[in-house]
Every structure is written in C-alpha cells, then in structure tokens.
Design an enzyme around this catalytic site. Sequence first.
Site: not given
Ligand code: C5P
Length: 404
Positions: A211, A280, A290, A324, A338, A342
């Site tokens: 990204n 994600d 490749k 974040f 979140k 989380k």
């Molecule tokens: O769910 P989302 O990806 O939007 O959440 C963002 C937050 O979750 C950020 O703090 C990111 O660092 C964390 N994150 C994580 N593990 C992932 C994806 C996102 O800890 N696989």
Amino acid sequence: MSRFLQDKNILLGLTGGIACYKSAELARLLVREGAEVFVLMSQAAQQFITPLTMQSLTGHAVATDLFALSHELQIGHIRLADMANAYVIAPATADVLAKLSSGQADDVVTTVALATRAPLLVAPSMNVNMFEHPLVQRNVERLRSAGYRVIPPGEGELACGWHGKGRLAEPAVLLAEVERAVTPQDLAGEKVLVTAGPTREFLDPVRFLTNRSSGKMGFALAAAAWRRGANVILVAGPVTLATPHGVERRDVVSAEDMFEAVKQEFPRATILLMCAAVADYRPAARQNRKIKKQKAAWSLALEPTVDILAAVTPHKEQQFVVGFAAETEQLEASAQGKLQQKGLDLVVANDVSQPGAGMEADFNAAILLDRFGGHLALPLMSKIDLAEAILDRVIELRKRVAGT
Ligand code: C5P
C-alpha cells in the site's frame, strides 16, 4: 514545521580538534532550528577555526577569554552559564575531558561547564588510541556519573590517518541530542514500541501486494518518543526513511514478520503505537518461481493476514495500546468499531481521502477517540507536530488510567 529549539539559548563549546569544522555545521543547524547560539572557544580551538567564522554563523560574539569582554556584544561567562538551556561541547578533546572530569576550570569552556545548571553534553573526538586509552575512558565514565550526556564518537576514517572510533558524531546527531536535552522528559522510563510503514505480501519472488504508506507518521512518532525520554523500538516495513537518532530499528517485510517482531517486543513495552499500514490480505499461496504471463485473465486467491493488534491486546498488562485507522468514509464510526473490536486504549483516525494529507504526505489531520469516551479533533498539521500531539494525549490518558 516544529522547531524544538525555538528561542532556546544553546551554548556551543569548541576545543582543539580538526572536527571544529563540523561544529560550524552544527551551529548552522542549531540556528536554523530557531536557537540563539553562543559559542565558546578554547585557545586550541582557535587554531583550527576562527571565532569570526562562528560569530558570522551565529550572529553572536564568541567567548574566548574569561575576563576580557573586548566586544560590546560579548556576554560575561556567568551570564552565559545562567542563560543557557543546554551546553554542548563539541568537539571535546582528551584534554578537556580530563579537565572537566576533575572539575578544573582554567578557561571559558571549562568554567562555564561548572557554572551552569543547564544540561551538559560532550561529544569526544580524537585519535582512536587516545579515545580507547583507559584514562580517557575513565574520564568519560566520570563525566557520565556527574550527569553529562556523552555522545560517543563514530567509527571510520580519522583525520589522523587511523581507522576506528574517534570521529566526532555527525552534526545531525548532535542536533537531535541537543533537542532532546531541552525537551521535558515526560516519557522517561517508558519503553515505546512503534510500528511504521507498509508490509509486502509476495505472490512470487518479484511481485507483491502493498500500500502507499510511507512510514513518515510512525518514524515521526518514534523520533518524538525518543526526544521525550523513552526507549524506542521501531518495527519498520519496507520504507526509504533514515532511522531517527536514538531509536532501535527492526526491519520487517510481511505482516507475518511484523507480527513476530511485535509479539517479541510487546511484553517489555509500556506503550504500543501500531502505526503501520499492515496488509489485511496476502496471496493464499506464494510461488517460488516467477509466475509466467498468460493470455487468459487471472484472479488471485487471497487470505486474511493475522490482525496483529487483535492478537496482542488479549495479553495486555501494563501496555497502553494505540491503533490507527485510515479511512475514506464513515471515519468516526469505523474508528469507534476498531477501538472496541481490537481492545485499544486510543485510536487515531484519519481521513486518507483528504488532499495533501494522510498517506505519503508530510501533513495529516486526525480524530483521537479513546476508551473513556473522549474525542479530540486535531486539525491539519505536520506529521512531526501530530506525533507530539498524539503523545501528549497518550500521556494524559495514561495518567487517567493510573488514577482509576
Ligand atoms: O482493521 P484496520 O486494518 O483498518 O486497522 C488498522 C489498525 O490495525 C492499525 O493500527 C494497524 O496497524 C492495525 N493492523 C494490525 N494487523 C493487521 C492489520 C491492521 O495490527 N493485519
């Protein structure tokens, strides 16, 4: 941009080494950051660089003599000592280390060091054999135990022809140290774990999903936390940024690597700032060779990566955990979700669709939502300023946790 030295009085002491030319550069950097810089020079320093050079760079008369105020702009040594916010002696020769460590005060550089209450920094620079000499090392230790911040010399080619430890620390390092010296140490004793940047999820040896994250926000947080006195570990995905001075960096590539690093460091951390834009999803399979181009359309099977935050927060003890949320719609509602899902203490939500802000940019605006129901909107500002504002909020909320 933040100027951490705005209106601070910084004394810069030069003693007799070839590295005096680097102190000219340091003076320039200090002035650029808003400091009033007052230079003090030993007799020997004046053999390497003239007071006129330093006066021209700083706009202030240079102190070379304890007693003679020959210049109308010159300030007496006790007044200099009293008005200082920090005093950095760079380069510091073996001779001045010996004098300082035994409390001698026979010139303006050493006298002001005894007279001031400001934080003292010394940056030794000399031949490697001199620096490694047990007597020099003893003096360095003495200075440390007397409260001096000793900024160790770097390793490399020395002007004397030898190779080894003895080069004056780089001006940018000295600048960071001076900035820290004048900053309230409100994160002293904290162990701050920061993640930053994107991750890469490989399909084959040459292709990956990633990204736009540049890592700038996380690196700014790491630098700010160090400046405020914390021990900082920065777990960085693939980015092109230089490691902030004082910060311990661990480089990772994939979400899985980042999870391993965070899992290892989390138990010792007191604050986690999970700023990385972790992928994600990742390709369900990674090919060792490749993947060949074909005429037909190709759809890629993806699987979710581990959610690092959700995986570590159940093990939370003393840690204050900040997540974040970068969103393009329903910013607050998603961030609130979140925060709860989380198990976060604070979530920093930002709208990445705003022009000039968010990913890759140097500026950002954010809304901070916390588990006490607090809501703080931070307007568009540099990521450096935003990092300070986020840490201010973390400190404020932690006090509340401690009070409950
Ligand atoms: O769910 P989302 O990806 O939007 O959440 C963002 C937050 O979750 C950020 O703090 C990111 O660092 C964390 N994150 C994580 N593990 C992932 C994806 C996102 O800890 N696989």
